[in-house]
Design a protein around this motif. Structure first.
Motif, PDB file in Angstrom:
ATOM      1  N   ARG A  23      -4.657  -9.711   8.885  1.00  0.00           N
ATOM      2  CA  ARG A  23      -4.446  -9.197   7.547  1.00  0.00           C
ATOM      3  C   ARG A  23      -5.713  -9.392   6.713  1.00  0.00           C
ATOM      4  O   ARG A  23      -6.021  -8.603   5.824  1.00  0.00           O
ATOM      5  CB  ARG A  23      -3.271  -9.962   6.931  1.00  0.00           C
ATOM      6  CG  ARG A  23      -2.794  -9.469   5.612  1.00  0.00           C
ATOM      7  CD  ARG A  23      -1.556  -8.625   5.782  1.00  0.00           C
ATOM      8  NE  ARG A  23      -1.771  -7.374   5.107  1.00  0.00           N
ATOM      9  CZ  ARG A  23      -0.925  -6.342   5.140  1.00  0.00           C
ATOM     10  NH1 ARG A  23       0.175  -6.437   5.858  1.00  0.00           N
ATOM     11  NH2 ARG A  23      -1.182  -5.241   4.500  1.00  0.00           N
ATOM     12  N   ARG A  73      -1.810  -3.570  10.201  1.00  0.00           N
ATOM     13  CA  ARG A  73      -2.343  -2.252   9.874  1.00  0.00           C
ATOM     14  C   ARG A  73      -1.385  -1.373   9.094  1.00  0.00           C
ATOM     15  O   ARG A  73      -1.817  -0.556   8.303  1.00  0.00           O
ATOM     16  CB  ARG A  73      -2.773  -1.517  11.150  1.00  0.00           C
ATOM     17  CG  ARG A  73      -3.980  -2.117  11.849  1.00  0.00           C
ATOM     18  CD  ARG A  73      -5.300  -1.693  11.193  1.00  0.00           C
ATOM     19  NE  ARG A  73      -5.613  -2.473  10.015  1.00  0.00           N
ATOM     20  CZ  ARG A  73      -6.297  -3.620  10.014  1.00  0.00           C
ATOM     21  NH1 ARG A  73      -6.756  -4.114  11.127  1.00  0.00           N
ATOM     22  NH2 ARG A  73      -6.531  -4.240   8.894  1.00  0.00           N
ATOM     23  N   VAL A  74      -0.058  -1.548   9.284  1.00  0.00           N
ATOM     24  CA  VAL A  74       0.873  -0.672   8.564  1.00  0.00           C
ATOM     25  C   VAL A  74       0.938  -1.108   7.106  1.00  0.00           C
ATOM     26  O   VAL A  74       0.492  -2.195   6.748  1.00  0.00           O
ATOM     27  CB  VAL A  74       2.291  -0.694   9.189  1.00  0.00           C
ATOM     28  CG1 VAL A  74       2.273  -0.134  10.586  1.00  0.00           C
ATOM     29  CG2 VAL A  74       2.872  -2.103   9.162  1.00  0.00           C
ATOM     30  N   ASP A  75       1.543  -0.257   6.249  1.00  0.00           N
ATOM     31  CA  ASP A  75       1.564  -0.622   4.829  1.00  0.00           C
ATOM     32  C   ASP A  75       2.543  -1.766   4.564  1.00  0.00           C
ATOM     33  O   ASP A  75       3.381  -2.086   5.382  1.00  0.00           O
ATOM     34  CB  ASP A  75       1.866   0.619   3.959  1.00  0.00           C
ATOM     35  CG  ASP A  75       3.222   1.202   4.287  1.00  0.00           C
ATOM     36  OD1 ASP A  75       4.232   0.544   3.994  1.00  0.00           O
ATOM     37  OD2 ASP A  75       3.259   2.312   4.888  1.00  0.00           O
ATOM     38  N   ARG A  76       2.393  -2.338   3.379  1.00  0.00           N
ATOM     39  CA  ARG A  76       3.119  -3.565   3.010  1.00  0.00           C
ATOM     40  C   ARG A  76       4.625  -3.477   3.275  1.00  0.00           C
ATOM     41  O   ARG A  76       5.225  -4.374   3.847  1.00  0.00           O
ATOM     42  CB  ARG A  76       2.902  -3.868   1.523  1.00  0.00           C
ATOM     43  CG  ARG A  76       1.746  -4.795   1.256  1.00  0.00           C
ATOM     44  CD  ARG A  76       2.060  -6.227   1.660  1.00  0.00           C
ATOM     45  NE  ARG A  76       0.855  -7.043   1.508  1.00  0.00           N
ATOM     46  CZ  ARG A  76       0.671  -8.234   2.046  1.00  0.00           C
ATOM     47  NH1 ARG A  76       1.600  -8.768   2.795  1.00  0.00           N
ATOM     48  NH2 ARG A  76      -0.437  -8.886   1.857  1.00  0.00           N
ATOM     49  N   GLU A  92     -10.645  -3.830   5.727  1.00  0.00           N
ATOM     50  CA  GLU A  92     -10.520  -2.502   6.342  1.00  0.00           C
ATOM     51  C   GLU A  92     -11.812  -1.696   6.216  1.00  0.00           C
ATOM     52  O   GLU A  92     -12.077  -0.803   7.016  1.00  0.00           O
ATOM     53  CB  GLU A  92      -9.375  -1.732   5.689  1.00  0.00           C
ATOM     54  CG  GLU A  92      -8.027  -2.294   6.054  1.00  0.00           C
ATOM     55  CD  GLU A  92      -6.994  -1.201   6.250  1.00  0.00           C
ATOM     56  OE1 GLU A  92      -7.377  -0.090   6.662  1.00  0.00           O
ATOM     57  OE2 GLU A  92      -5.816  -1.480   5.997  1.00  0.00           O
ATOM     58  N   LYS A 139       6.405  -1.594   5.194  1.00  0.00           N
ATOM     59  CA  LYS A 139       6.788  -1.600   6.616  1.00  0.00           C
ATOM     60  C   LYS A 139       6.518  -2.970   7.233  1.00  0.00           C
ATOM     61  O   LYS A 139       7.315  -3.480   8.013  1.00  0.00           O
ATOM     62  CB  LYS A 139       6.009  -0.527   7.370  1.00  0.00           C
ATOM     63  CG  LYS A 139       6.538   0.876   7.132  1.00  0.00           C
ATOM     64  CD  LYS A 139       6.040   1.819   8.226  1.00  0.00           C
ATOM     65  CE  LYS A 139       6.209   3.278   7.819  1.00  0.00           C
ATOM     66  NZ  LYS A 139       4.955   3.875   7.288  1.00  0.00           N
ATOM     67  N   SER A 140       5.379  -3.538   6.869  1.00  0.00           N
ATOM     68  CA  SER A 140       5.036  -4.804   7.520  1.00  0.00           C
ATOM     69  C   SER A 140       6.012  -5.910   7.090  1.00  0.00           C
ATOM     70  O   SER A 140       6.376  -6.767   7.879  1.00  0.00           O
ATOM     71  CB  SER A 140       3.589  -5.200   7.225  1.00  0.00           C
ATOM     72  OG  SER A 140       3.464  -5.765   5.954  1.00  0.00           O
ATOM     73  N   ASN A 141       6.481  -5.850   5.834  1.00  0.00           N
ATOM     74  CA  ASN A 141       7.467  -6.838   5.405  1.00  0.00           C
ATOM     75  C   ASN A 141       8.739  -6.748   6.237  1.00  0.00           C
ATOM     76  O   ASN A 141       9.305  -7.762   6.649  1.00  0.00           O
ATOM     77  CB  ASN A 141       7.813  -6.648   3.926  1.00  0.00           C
ATOM     78  CG  ASN A 141       6.708  -7.197   3.038  1.00  0.00           C
ATOM     79  OD1 ASN A 141       5.830  -7.925   3.523  1.00  0.00           O
ATOM     80  ND2 ASN A 141       6.729  -6.848   1.765  1.00  0.00           N
TER      81      ASN A 141
END
Lengths: 292, 397
Positions: free
Chosen positions: A181, A99-102, A185, A104-106
């Protein structure tokens, strides 16, 4: 009519060629797997019933002597508990990751992957440092006055669970993350727009769509857990025997047919559980993508 | 057939025998830590907690030199040797391999991880990759009972004048004696010292957890100590009454925190105060003592065990393997190893090259040796299957 038949024949030929092409692409892998995986496994199975002649003695011995089934059950139980706990711990993590943006998720993915890349022995030894009588956890509890003398955390079944969950958690998180992923959404927004509360959005949209990830993660973790060996040997209690230990024992005793038979029983147990997963969650669910 | 044996071998054979075998995995682990370059911090921390396995003992300033060898040990070509890797094999390289190469003209090609299960697979498939390798004697005898898997040792090359008969065998030559002994925390019993196995079994007098060898992981349970704990004198331990020994073991079972499968584990459990007393290999205890752990060895009624060299049947460089084996049992190479790692020597003349303070910690030093019994590999080779087969069900009772 003739034109249609002709074009369909052409199309069929074309498809045949394409499939042949796929087959050629797959050939190296198939040869490799056949030679180094399928053949040895088949040979092992054969040995369990034929050395030096046809016999079911090895299996009779396994089912007659309670200890093998007992240990197999202990192994399966540890596997199930570890799988369930990994799911509970991994699901929210995967959800957040998806759910978090790219950016942050990376970063978070790296945090998941670092332990994944670290040797299993290193991680197991790290738990020995943490859980020991003079380990960090005991020292903390002592200094806060929660306990008066060190409690035994290391060399217990509890330690086996903790260390195995730690080792196997990435195998749960990664498939879950992959599937989550892929969840569109817009579906979540649509559900919200139609007035669903967050709990209902999760229960009726996210959860069903993430099930393929759940089953893939659970299968991976469970099957890997069945073969665990080092972690229980290092942090486990006096009675934590895994079936792998018994197999090794028979190899040591040069009783390779019995060792093979035990491996076959373990394989059968894994396949059985695999089949149960398939039945309850559906084949395409376990391997297919989320149907968005 | 080749693939399937190799498969079984690699998939299932995690056989870890003898002290060095059992430490093998751990050494591999620490080396892979180094290889992965996880950083000195991790390594230092691990070392602080577990004691650095690389520092088996402080290295002596000088080793006695081997100046010459008999003409019959010289040759050419190579000998392919398999031992247990890590710090242990490094010590062997210094003590044995380097002088052997220099003096004999035979090149030593090293590998790691000897395993009798592999020997069986190698000989069966006529693909013998080791000319000589280190084993537990009982394993050699055991495999011998399955078929013609070993070459006879060529004793015309060996000067056995100072080697006890207990160390020379038809298909193997002992090279590394070690003690499987009682070790205890000196801070645990208010100054009381355990003396013999009856004390080990007495958890009122000597409270706290115990650790003992497991009947899995390629090891056998210590039935000798269990027998002596019931009052049987050391000389009458063999033949072991397996039922009685297991019954005696059951009495100490509730106190056993860990049945160990690797030699590093009892040392670490003692070092970290996880147990107050345990059965351990003397070299591992010396390593934590060198780090300052308040742990002492109680030698009395301990086992004098040995590792040996054995030559797999059909080894391509059989001749060189025999020369290599003969060289290693000479006094100076034996003394060199005992100086690097506190394990014993098979050649009594090695005493001449060892200082008194070193002798006091070696299991074959005359004062210590007489307190130990000689581990009966013949008995174990004949009875191991029986003992091991009962292990798991006994443990889960």
């Amino acid at each position: 009519m003739t034109i249609a038949a002709e074009s369909s024949a052409k199309f069929g030929a074309h498809r045949g060629r394409t499939q042949m092409g796929y087959l050629i692409l797959l050939l190296p892998l198939l040869v490799y797997l056949g030679l180094f995986y399928a053949y040895p496994v088949a040979a092992m199975m054969f040995r369990s019933i034929h050395e030096p002649r046809w016999t079911a003695d090895n299996f009779v011995q396994i089912f007659d002597t309670g200890v093998y089934l007992h240990v197999l059950w202990l192994t399966v139980r540890i596997g199930l508990i570890v799988t369930f706990a990994s799911l509970l711990l991994g699901y929210p993590v995967a959800y957040v990751l998806a759910r978090v943006d790219r950016a942050k998720s990376n970063l978070l993915i790296i945090l998941v992957l670092v332990p994944f890349w670290t040797s299993i022995l290193v991680r197991t030894y790290a738990w020995m440092v943490l859980l020991g009588r003079q380990g960090i956890i005991n020292q903390l509890l002592l200094s806060f006055g929660i306990i008066d003398e060190p409690v035994r955390l290391l060399n217990t079944t509890f330690a086996v669970y903790v260390a195995m969950i730690h080792v196997l958690l990435p195998f749960m998180i990664l498939p879950l993350y992959g599937v989550m992923r892929g969840i569109d959404e817009n579906l979540l927004r649509a559900a919200q727009g139609l007035g669903a509360k967050p709990v209902n959005v999760f229960r009726q949209v996210v959860l069903p769509l993430s099930l393929p990830g759940v089953s893939a993660g659970c299968l991976l973790v469970f099957i890997l857990a069945l073969g665990f060996f080092i972690t229980p040997a290092l942090v486990g209690g006096p009675q934590d025997i895994m079936v792998a230990v018994l197999i090794q024992q028979q190899v040591d005793l040069f009783n390779w047919p019995l060792a093979s038979a035990l491996a076959v029983v373990l394989l059968a147990a894994a396949l059985l559980i695999f089949a149960v997963f398939m039945r309850t969650l559906g084949v395409e669910q376990a391997f297919g993508r989320a149907r968005t | 057939m080749l693939e399937d044996r190799k498969f079984i071998e690699s998939l299932l054979s995690l056989a870890l025998r003898s002290p060095h075998a059992a430490d093998y995995g751990r050494r591999q682990f620490l080396r892979s830590v180094g290889r992965l370059a996880l950083g000195a911090g991790v390594l230092t921390n691990l070392s602080r907690v577990f004691g650095n396995p690389y520092a088996l003992a402080a290295e002596p300033a000088t080793l006695p030199e081997v100046t010459s060898i008999p003409e019959r040990l010289k040759g050419k070509g190579v000998v392919r040797v398999s031992s247990y890797g890590g710090a242990f094999q490094e010590a062997q390289r210094k003590a044995y391999f380097e002088p052997f190469e220099r003096l004999s003209g035979i090149k030593v090609i090293e590998s790691e991880g000897p395993d009798v299960v592999k020997v069986k697979a190698m000989v069966d498939t006529k693909n013998v990759e080791w000319d000589v390798a280190e084993f537990d004697l009982a394993d050699v005898i055991n495999l011998k009972s399955k078929g013609d898997y070993w070459e006879e040792i060529d004793y015309s090359l060996v000067d056995t004048g100072n080697i006890d008969e207990a160390f020379t065998h038809k298909y193997a030559l002992d090279m590394l004696p070690y003690g499987q002994v009682c070790a205890y925390r000196t801070d645990a019993f208010k100054g009381a010292k355990p003396d013999g196995w009856a004390d080990f079994w007495d958890t009122n007098k000597f409270p706290g957890g115990r650790t003992m060898p497991a009947g899995s992981g390629g090891l056998v349970p210590d039935l000798e100590s269990a027998t002596m704990a019931t009052g049987v004198p050391m000389e009458k331990v063999y033949p072991i009454d397996i039922d009685k020994a297991y019954a005696s073991l059951a009495k100490i079972k509730p106190a056993v925190v860990k049945w160990w499968e690797a030699g590093a584990i009892p040392a670490q459990l003692l070092n970290d105060k996880e147990v107050t007393m345990g059965i351990a290999w003397n070299g591992r205890i010396a390593a934590i003592q060198a780090k300052g752990a308040p742990v002492e060895v109680s030698w009395r009624q301990g086992a004098l065990r040995t590792d040996c060299w054995a030559v797999p049947k059909g080894a391509p460089n059989r001749e060189n393997a025999m020369k290599f084996t003969a060289f290693i049992t000479m006094p100076v190479p034996q003394a060199r190893l005992s100086l690097l790692i506190p394990y014993g020597f098979v050649n009594n003349k090695a005493v001449d090259y060892l200082p008194a303070d070193r002798l006091s910690v070696l299991p074959t030093a005359p004062e210590i040796k007489k307190q130990l019994y000689v581990y009966n590999s013949e008995w174990w080779a004949a009875n191991r299957d029986k003992v091991i087969s009962r292990w798991a069900s006994w443990l889960l009772q």
